[in-house]
Design an enzyme around this catalytic site. Sequence first.
Site, PDB file in Angstrom:
ATOM      1  N   GLY A  17       0.823  -1.210   0.000  1.00  0.00           N
ATOM      2  CA  GLY A  17       0.000   0.000   0.000  1.00  0.00           C
ATOM      3  C   GLY A  17       0.854   1.256   0.000  1.00  0.00           C
ATOM      4  O   GLY A  17       1.673   1.459   0.904  1.00  0.00           O
ATOM      5  N   GLY A  19      -0.264   4.474   0.188  1.00  0.00           N
ATOM      6  CA  GLY A  19      -1.073   5.639   0.586  1.00  0.00           C
ATOM      7  C   GLY A  19      -0.222   6.564   1.437  1.00  0.00           C
ATOM      8  O   GLY A  19       1.012   6.593   1.326  1.00  0.00           O
ATOM      9  N   PHE A  20      -0.879   7.310   2.342  1.00  0.00           N
ATOM     10  CA  PHE A  20      -0.141   8.265   3.175  1.00  0.00           C
ATOM     11  C   PHE A  20       0.939   7.572   3.991  1.00  0.00           C
ATOM     12  O   PHE A  20       2.066   8.061   4.098  1.00  0.00           O
ATOM     13  CB  PHE A  20      -1.106   9.006   4.106  1.00  0.00           C
ATOM     14  CG  PHE A  20      -1.904  10.048   3.409  1.00  0.00           C
ATOM     15  CD1 PHE A  20      -1.333  11.268   3.094  1.00  0.00           C
ATOM     16  CD2 PHE A  20      -3.214   9.819   3.045  1.00  0.00           C
ATOM     17  CE1 PHE A  20      -2.057  12.250   2.435  1.00  0.00           C
ATOM     18  CE2 PHE A  20      -3.955  10.787   2.386  1.00  0.00           C
ATOM     19  CZ  PHE A  20      -3.372  12.005   2.077  1.00  0.00           C
ATOM     20  N   GLY A  21       0.613   6.412   4.573  1.00  0.00           N
ATOM     21  CA  GLY A  21       1.567   5.711   5.430  1.00  0.00           C
ATOM     22  C   GLY A  21       2.658   5.032   4.615  1.00  0.00           C
ATOM     23  O   GLY A  21       3.852   5.242   4.855  1.00  0.00           O
ATOM     24  N   GLU A 177     -18.565  17.158   3.055  1.00  0.00           N
ATOM     25  CA  GLU A 177     -17.802  17.813   1.980  1.00  0.00           C
ATOM     26  C   GLU A 177     -18.491  17.611   0.630  1.00  0.00           C
ATOM     27  O   GLU A 177     -18.619  18.551  -0.157  1.00  0.00           O
ATOM     28  CB  GLU A 177     -16.359  17.305   1.970  1.00  0.00           C
ATOM     29  CG  GLU A 177     -15.607  17.867   3.176  1.00  0.00           C
ATOM     30  CD  GLU A 177     -14.154  17.476   3.290  1.00  0.00           C
ATOM     31  OE1 GLU A 177     -13.454  18.120   4.085  1.00  0.00           O
ATOM     32  OE2 GLU A 177     -13.715  16.527   2.626  1.00  0.00           O
ATOM     33  N   ASP A 307      -4.462   3.421   8.641  1.00  0.00           N
ATOM     34  CA  ASP A 307      -5.870   3.035   8.821  1.00  0.00           C
ATOM     35  C   ASP A 307      -6.056   1.533   8.996  1.00  0.00           C
ATOM     36  O   ASP A 307      -7.054   1.090   9.550  1.00  0.00           O
ATOM     37  CB  ASP A 307      -6.676   3.435   7.572  1.00  0.00           C
ATOM     38  CG  ASP A 307      -7.050   4.906   7.571  1.00  0.00           C
ATOM     39  OD1 ASP A 307      -6.588   5.631   8.472  1.00  0.00           O
ATOM     40  OD2 ASP A 307      -7.801   5.320   6.673  1.00  0.00           O
ATOM     41  N   ALA A 324      -4.901  10.882   8.077  1.00  0.00           N
ATOM     42  CA  ALA A 324      -3.628  10.862   7.358  1.00  0.00           C
ATOM     43  C   ALA A 324      -2.448  11.071   8.314  1.00  0.00           C
ATOM     44  O   ALA A 324      -1.409  10.417   8.199  1.00  0.00           O
ATOM     45  CB  ALA A 324      -3.640  11.936   6.278  1.00  0.00           C
ATOM     46  N   GLN A 325      -2.605  11.993   9.284  1.00  0.00           N
ATOM     47  CA  GLN A 325      -1.491  12.301  10.195  1.00  0.00           C
ATOM     48  C   GLN A 325      -1.044  11.089  11.007  1.00  0.00           C
ATOM     49  O   GLN A 325       0.139  10.908  11.271  1.00  0.00           O
ATOM     50  CB  GLN A 325      -1.892  13.438  11.149  1.00  0.00           C
ATOM     51  CG  GLN A 325      -1.408  14.799  10.721  1.00  0.00           C
ATOM     52  CD  GLN A 325       0.095  14.836  10.447  1.00  0.00           C
ATOM     53  OE1 GLN A 325       0.903  14.302  11.191  1.00  0.00           O
ATOM     54  NE2 GLN A 325       0.473  15.472   9.357  1.00  0.00           N
TER      55      GLN A 325
HETATM   56  C1  LIG Z   1     -12.905  10.684   0.906  1.00  0.00           C
HETATM   57  C2  LIG Z   1     -11.909  10.739   2.036  1.00  0.00           C
HETATM   58  C3  LIG Z   1     -11.517  11.965   2.559  1.00  0.00           C
HETATM   59  C4  LIG Z   1     -10.593  12.030   3.608  1.00  0.00           C
HETATM   60  N1  LIG Z   1     -10.220  13.258   4.107  1.00  0.00           N
HETATM   61  C5  LIG Z   1      -9.283  13.319   5.070  1.00  0.00           C
HETATM   62  C6  LIG Z   1      -8.802  14.577   5.549  1.00  0.00           C
HETATM   63  O1  LIG Z   1      -9.251  15.640   5.099  1.00  0.00           O
HETATM   64  N2  LIG Z   1      -7.826  14.583   6.506  1.00  0.00           N
HETATM   65  C7  LIG Z   1      -7.306  13.409   7.027  1.00  0.00           C
HETATM   66  O2  LIG Z   1      -6.408  13.455   7.878  1.00  0.00           O
HETATM   67  N3  LIG Z   1      -7.748  12.228   6.610  1.00  0.00           N
HETATM   68  C8  LIG Z   1      -8.704  12.136   5.642  1.00  0.00           C
HETATM   69  N4  LIG Z   1      -9.145  10.922   5.202  1.00  0.00           N
HETATM   70  C9  LIG Z   1      -8.568   9.721   5.826  1.00  0.00           C
HETATM   71  C10 LIG Z   1      -7.186   9.479   5.257  1.00  0.00           C
HETATM   72  O3  LIG Z   1      -7.237   9.509   3.861  1.00  0.00           O
HETATM   73  C11 LIG Z   1      -6.671   8.150   5.765  1.00  0.00           C
HETATM   74  O4  LIG Z   1      -6.606   8.183   7.168  1.00  0.00           O
HETATM   75  C12 LIG Z   1      -5.299   7.854   5.194  1.00  0.00           C
HETATM   76  O5  LIG Z   1      -5.381   7.760   3.790  1.00  0.00           O
HETATM   77  C13 LIG Z   1      -4.729   6.567   5.766  1.00  0.00           C
HETATM   78  O6  LIG Z   1      -3.503   6.303   5.160  1.00  0.00           O
HETATM   79  P1  LIG Z   1      -3.048   4.800   4.886  1.00  0.00           P
HETATM   80  O7  LIG Z   1      -1.667   4.883   4.368  1.00  0.00           O
HETATM   81  O8  LIG Z   1      -3.307   3.987   6.087  1.00  0.00           O
HETATM   82  O9  LIG Z   1      -4.041   4.253   3.763  1.00  0.00           O
HETATM   83  P2  LIG Z   1      -4.405   4.852   2.341  1.00  0.00           P
HETATM   84  O10 LIG Z   1      -3.939   6.235   2.185  1.00  0.00           O
HETATM   85  O11 LIG Z   1      -5.859   4.562   2.156  1.00  0.00           O
HETATM   86  O12 LIG Z   1      -3.564   3.957   1.327  1.00  0.00           O
HETATM   87  C14 LIG Z   1      -3.814   2.611   1.142  1.00  0.00           C
HETATM   88  C15 LIG Z   1      -3.110   2.155  -0.125  1.00  0.00           C
HETATM   89  O13 LIG Z   1      -3.170   0.738  -0.190  1.00  0.00           O
HETATM   90  C16 LIG Z   1      -3.504   0.314  -1.483  1.00  0.00           C
HETATM   91  N5  LIG Z   1      -4.150  -0.994  -1.339  1.00  0.00           N
HETATM   92  C17 LIG Z   1      -5.346  -1.285  -0.792  1.00  0.00           C
HETATM   93  N6  LIG Z   1      -5.560  -2.610  -0.774  1.00  0.00           N
HETATM   94  C18 LIG Z   1      -4.463  -3.167  -1.309  1.00  0.00           C
HETATM   95  C19 LIG Z   1      -4.084  -4.515  -1.564  1.00  0.00           C
HETATM   96  N7  LIG Z   1      -4.846  -5.558  -1.222  1.00  0.00           N
HETATM   97  N8  LIG Z   1      -2.894  -4.731  -2.177  1.00  0.00           N
HETATM   98  C20 LIG Z   1      -2.090  -3.710  -2.538  1.00  0.00           C
HETATM   99  N9  LIG Z   1      -2.401  -2.414  -2.305  1.00  0.00           N
HETATM  100  C21 LIG Z   1      -3.571  -2.155  -1.692  1.00  0.00           C
HETATM  101  C22 LIG Z   1      -4.401   1.416  -2.021  1.00  0.00           C
HETATM  102  O14 LIG Z   1      -4.381   1.442  -3.436  1.00  0.00           O
HETATM  103  C23 LIG Z   1      -3.762   2.667  -1.404  1.00  0.00           C
HETATM  104  O15 LIG Z   1      -2.777   3.208  -2.254  1.00  0.00           O
HETATM  105  C24 LIG Z   1     -10.065  10.839   4.158  1.00  0.00           C
HETATM  106  C25 LIG Z   1     -10.455   9.598   3.635  1.00  0.00           C
HETATM  107  C26 LIG Z   1     -11.364   9.555   2.579  1.00  0.00           C
HETATM  108  C27 LIG Z   1     -11.774   8.214   2.013  1.00  0.00           C
END
Ligand SMILES: Cc1cc2nc3c(=O)[nH]c(=O)nc-3n(C[C@H](O)[C@H](O)[C@H](O)COP(=O)(O)OP(=O)(O)OC[C@H]3O[C@@H](n4cnc5c(N)ncnc54)[C@H](O)[C@@H]3O)c2cc1C
Length: 446
Positions: A17, A19-21, A177, A307, A324-325
């Site tokens: 993944g 994403g942010f993390g 939003e 997350d 995200a933070q």
């Molecule tokens: C519409 C929306 C608005 C948001 N607004 C805010 C905001 O304003 N401020 C804030 O702080 N937070 C916000 N959030 C929450 C924030 O986006 C999450 O807390 C943050 O993205 C978590 O980061 P992460 O790295 O855990 O996961 P994510 O950023 O969700 O990244 C997960 C990654 O894993 C990949 N993935 C998923 N499943 C698989 C798999 N099986 N195999 C390989 N790759 C996979 C995905 O493609 C993605 O790139 C929002 C969330 C959403 C949905």
Amino acid sequence: MSINIARNNKKRIVIVGGGFGGLQLANKLKGSDYQVVLVDKNNYHQFLPLIYQVATAGMEPSSIAFPFRNVYKNRKKNFYFRMAEARAIVPEHNLLQTSIGKIEYDYLVFAAGTTSNFFGNKHFEEVAMPMKSISEAMGLRNALLANFERAITCTTEEEKRELLNIVIVGGGATGIEIAGALSEMKRYVVPKDYPELNWEDVHIYLVEANDKLLHTMSDSASKAAYNSLEKMGVKIILGQRVADYTNREVVFENGDTIPTRSFIWTSGVTAVRIGNFNTELIGHGGRIMVDEHNRVKGLNNVFAIGDQCIQTEDAYPNGHPQLAQVAIQQATLLAANFKRLSKGKDLRPFHYKNLGSMATVGRNSAVVDLPKLHFSGWVAWLTWLVVHLRSILGIRNKIFVLLNWIWNYITYDSSIRLIVYARKAQEIKDRELRESQTHLGEDVLT
Ligand SMILES: Cc1cc2nc3c(=O)[nH]c(=O)nc-3n(C[C@H](O)[C@H](O)[C@H](O)COP(=O)(O)OP(=O)(O)OC[C@H]3O[C@@H](n4cnc5c(N)ncnc54)[C@H](O)[C@@H]3O)c2cc1C
């Protein structure tokens, strides 16, 4: 079948993944003693906080997406990206099974985030329109615009009502939003683009089962969001649960109904599940339980961040908020801990530093909760703009987003109102995925 990456003398960290993390972790491991392999089902990082602007035709998808190969273009050694979906883990052999084959790891980090939560309701999963990724946001944009087009030519008032009613389920940040953005679209775009329609016939409903909007934020943020949306003409329904969506009608538990063809679901998330993951390691919200070092309980070389994991500390006995933070801070510490591990040093525990949360309700209106200060209105909106602009990856994307906002602000016009279906390509991709699933299902068992 295995993913084709040669081992070298360095230990390998596989991150699931970007994403942010995951992306922060990969970036912070630059120059470390590890070989890093990032696996993501998409070939781009997506900036989720602005996804609602894509869904409401306010922004190009490419402005909030960033290709991983671009991130890695200057790092030829020890960094690899593979577009693949993680499917299963075989911890006794340090293997991750993906949609394109197996990969061996020394350390594995899950950072796959969340997916929409339909609370086990398969019917909602099929019929509701979620907004959790760029592709879902584009699907929503197509559906909303197609409904406006159809409303001009439909022959009955009943059908027109269905086409022009929009129901959003979920009064959290995402719900408010998109409600705000849709009400601006109704007020400023519909009269210009669809002069044959009466914009006042477009009704936006925001439904929340709790008795307040933004229930994870302060009371003042909740009230300010409610007042702003009400002023913008959004019909807010609190304390009501949706029981069904049938015959193009949203049906509430109390029997009330709203006819609509736009049934938007933003009502919650559940952590991404990796196939055969031991259910005893899964906690509240489907999140993987980790210790203070983000290590999965009982698995010495497997970690989870963001997350997808749940971690408790004194100030957060039920786990951290899914923001995200949290993901970024956990990733930063984990990268430092990996570096400490390679030097034989002890790991440091994680403590979340709360930087606050915010949501925007529309033009000139937002709510901000800082640890010791809550404010709303124009200053909050400016704060929201600056914070989000700073967080978007890449100079190009920052410039595009800023120009887009300035243009929209001055002209009251949003950028792209195209209805684009990628039908054939999607069908082929789905078929290939189904075939590889059958094949790899056998592979992981052997
Ligand atoms: C519409 C929306 C608005 C948001 N607004 C805010 C905001 O304003 N401020 C804030 O702080 N937070 C916000 N959030 C929450 C924030 O986006 C999450 O807390 C943050 O993205 C978590 O980061 P992460 O790295 O855990 O996961 P994510 O950023 O969700 O990244 C997960 C990654 O894993 C990949 N993935 C998923 N499943 C698989 C798999 N099986 N195999 C390989 N790759 C996979 C995905 O493609 C993605 O790139 C929002 C969330 C959403 C949905």
